[in-house]
Scaffold this active site. Structure first.
Site, PDB file in Angstrom:
ATOM      1  N   ASN A 220      51.613 -26.610  79.615  1.00 29.62           N
ATOM      2  CA  ASN A 220      51.989 -26.806  81.026  1.00 29.62           C
ATOM      3  C   ASN A 220      50.789 -26.521  81.923  1.00 29.62           C
ATOM      4  OD1 ASN A 220      51.991 -23.886  81.721  1.00 29.62           O
ATOM      5  ND2 ASN A 220      53.591 -23.861  80.164  1.00 29.62           N
ATOM      6  N   ILE A 317      60.167 -14.148  75.291  1.00 32.50           N
ATOM      7  CA  ILE A 317      59.368 -12.921  75.121  1.00 32.50           C
ATOM      8  C   ILE A 317      59.931 -11.784  75.975  1.00 32.50           C
ATOM      9  CG2 ILE A 317      57.064 -11.914  75.439  1.00 32.50           C
ATOM     10  CD1 ILE A 317      55.978 -14.788  74.902  1.00 32.50           C
TER      11      ILE A 317
HETATM   12  O1  C5P Z   1      63.348 -18.591  81.543  1.00 32.88           O
HETATM   13  P1  C5P Z   1      62.160 -18.798  82.397  1.00 32.88           P
HETATM   14  O2  C5P Z   1      60.989 -19.368  81.674  1.00 32.88           O
HETATM   15  O3  C5P Z   1      62.411 -19.523  83.668  1.00 32.88           O
HETATM   16  O4  C5P Z   1      61.768 -17.300  82.858  1.00 32.88           O
HETATM   17  C1  C5P Z   1      60.552 -16.996  83.415  1.00 32.88           C
HETATM   18  C2  C5P Z   1      60.161 -15.584  83.039  1.00 32.88           C
HETATM   19  O5  C5P Z   1      60.410 -15.353  81.681  1.00 32.88           O
HETATM   20  C3  C5P Z   1      58.699 -15.313  83.227  1.00 32.88           C
HETATM   21  O6  C5P Z   1      58.551 -13.942  83.535  1.00 32.88           O
HETATM   22  C4  C5P Z   1      58.126 -15.689  81.882  1.00 32.88           C
HETATM   23  O7  C5P Z   1      56.875 -15.057  81.637  1.00 32.88           O
HETATM   24  C5  C5P Z   1      59.211 -15.197  80.951  1.00 32.88           C
HETATM   25  N1  C5P Z   1      59.360 -15.968  79.721  1.00 32.88           N
HETATM   26  C6  C5P Z   1      59.120 -15.374  78.511  1.00 32.88           C
HETATM   27  N2  C5P Z   1      59.311 -16.057  77.354  1.00 32.88           N
HETATM   28  C7  C5P Z   1      59.749 -17.324  77.377  1.00 32.88           C
HETATM   29  C8  C5P Z   1      59.997 -17.960  78.590  1.00 32.88           C
HETATM   30  C9  C5P Z   1      59.784 -17.259  79.749  1.00 32.88           C
HETATM   31  O8  C5P Z   1      58.700 -14.212  78.494  1.00 32.88           O
HETATM   32  N3  C5P Z   1      59.916 -17.959  76.248  1.00 32.88           N
END
Ligand code: C5P
Length: 411
Positions: A220, A317
């Site tokens: 991305n 994560i």
């Molecule tokens: O679910 P989404 O990606 O919208 O959430 C964003 C938050 O979750 C951010 O803090 C991002 O760093 C974290 N995130 C994560 N692992 C993922 C997806 C998002 O830690 N696989």
């Protein structure tokens, strides 16, 4: 007080600090082995400069082993100048401590001499200076030495000690060098405590890359700028920072420990390890939500008109870490394109986070500026920016420090 005899405040303050230890000739030089160990165990980066006389009392090899860096000995050393030259070394420290500071050295400092490396560094540096005198009691009480001390104090040097008691020469009186823990405390006392003093922050930043084949990947537009700005500002605020970064085109900020990763799985593994001893975890990374289930070992040829990739969900994560029984304060980001605050608050609850910064993804990616809404608890909210990412990072860290205090048992 910890096992090393340092106060908790000193330990927190010394972490990440750059301390140049100047050693002059005196029997108390042996105590500098312990001083170096205390400073490095507190997280300070210590570089040692020894005068020729100091090397008669303790070997440079000992000081090198304890500081983890080559000891600087000579002003006109061609090899040393090719590495960190003396002017660079003078600019490097946050603080210079001279221990033991002999009567001769103090006199040479008063005279502004620059005949060896240590006096040259003191002339060339703007760092605060702590002097820990050590000498025979008669030398200490001599008006010449006392005059020199007054002058050095007037010039802004901080004099730590000496203590009084039995001396190596058999005399009793003032002139014993302070104990290493007291010198370390005196050094720590010169630093202004920061907002995040003593805290360890782990920050994820940038995108992740998920391989399709050996030459292609899914990723991305995340630039990593927000995470790197937070890391930079957190160090300024006194924190120890581990930055777990996906591939970005940014230099690693000063004093930040950076772990470079590529995939979401690698980022999760590094995050789990680092979060174990972190006070705060900030997930800024734009983690790829899906990865290719069967990555091709060879470059996929463009023979077919259509190509189907089978994608599987990547681990969440921040969600994984937030579910741990012993977990740091969890801070997330939500880059949305619509209903920013509503989706942000849902994410705060769903992922069990302590604080979340919701922002408009289209305006934020790759930009130097950001406008975010901080969300916490049932109703807590605050708008940050629009402003430069470094400025907003400072506001974010203030809110994070508040959440850390709110979570303390006596808050
Ligand atoms: O679910 P989404 O990606 O919208 O959430 C964003 C938050 O979750 C951010 O803090 C991002 O760093 C974290 N995130 C994560 N692992 C993922 C997806 C998002 O830690 N696989």
């Amino acid at each position: 007080m910890n096992d090393d005899g340092l106060t908790a405040a000193s330990l927190a303050t010394l972490a990440n600090k750059r301390i140049l230890l100047g050693m002059t000739g005196g029997i108390a030089a042996y105590k500098c082995a312990e001083l170096t160990r205390l400073l490095t165990r507190a997280g300070a980066d210590v570089r040692v400069v020894m005068t020729t006389a100091a090397t008669e009392f303790i070997t440079p090899l000992t000081m090198q082993a304890l500081s983890g860096h080559r000891v600087h000995l000579d002003l006109l050393d061609v090899d040393a100048e090719a590495g960190m030259g003396h002017i660079e070394l003078a600019r490097w420290p946050d603080l210079i401590v001279v221990a033991p500071a002999s009567a001769d050295f103090l006199a040479r400092m008063v005279g502004g001499q620059a005949g060896d490396l240590l006096t040259t560094l003191l002339l060339a540096s703007r760092a605060p200076v702590v002097l820990a005198p050590a000498m025979n009691q008669a030398m200490w009480l001599n008006p010449a030495t006392q005059d020199n001390l007054l002058k050095l104090r007037d010039r802004g040097c901080h004099i730590a000690g000496p203590a009084s008691g039995s001396q190596a020469c058999g005399d009793t009186g003032p002139g014993r060098m302070l104990e290493p823990a007291d010198i370390a405390d005196a050094c720590a006392g010169l630093f202004v405590p920061g907002l995040l003093n003593g805290l360890h922050l782990t920050i994820t930043a940038g995108p992740t890359r998920e391989a399709i084949d050996p030459v292609r990947f899914i990723s991305n537009h995340s630039s990593g700028k927000m995470g790197y700005a937070l890391a930079t500002e957190a160090v300024q605020a006194g924190a120890r920072v581990t930055l777990i970064s996906g591939p970005v085109n940014l230099p690693v900020p000063d004093r930040v420990h950076c772990i470079a990763v590529t995939t979401a799985q690698e980022m999760l593994d590094a995050s789990l390890l680092s979060a174990d001893n972190s006070d705060v975890f900030i997930g800024v990374a734009a983690v790829a939500d899906y990865r290719v289930s069967d990555t091709s070992d060879h470059k996929i040829k463009k023979t077919a008109d259509t190509l189907q990739l089978n994608l599987v969900r990547n681990p969440d994560i921040i969600g994984t870490l937030a579910a741990l029984e012993k977990r740091p304060l969890m801070v997330g980001f939500a880059a949305e394109t619509q209903h920013i605050e509503q989706f942000g608050r849902e994410k705060l609850q769903r992922k069990n986070l302590d604080l979340l910064f919701a922002n408009d993804a289209t305006a934020t990616f790759n930009s130097d500026d950001i406008c975010a809404t901080a969300l916490w608890g049932e109703h807590g909210s605050q708008t940050l920016g629009p402003a430069n990412k470094n400025l907003v990072a400072r506001q974010m860290l203030t809110l994070i420090a508040e959440r850390v205090s709110a979570g303390q048992p006596d808050a």
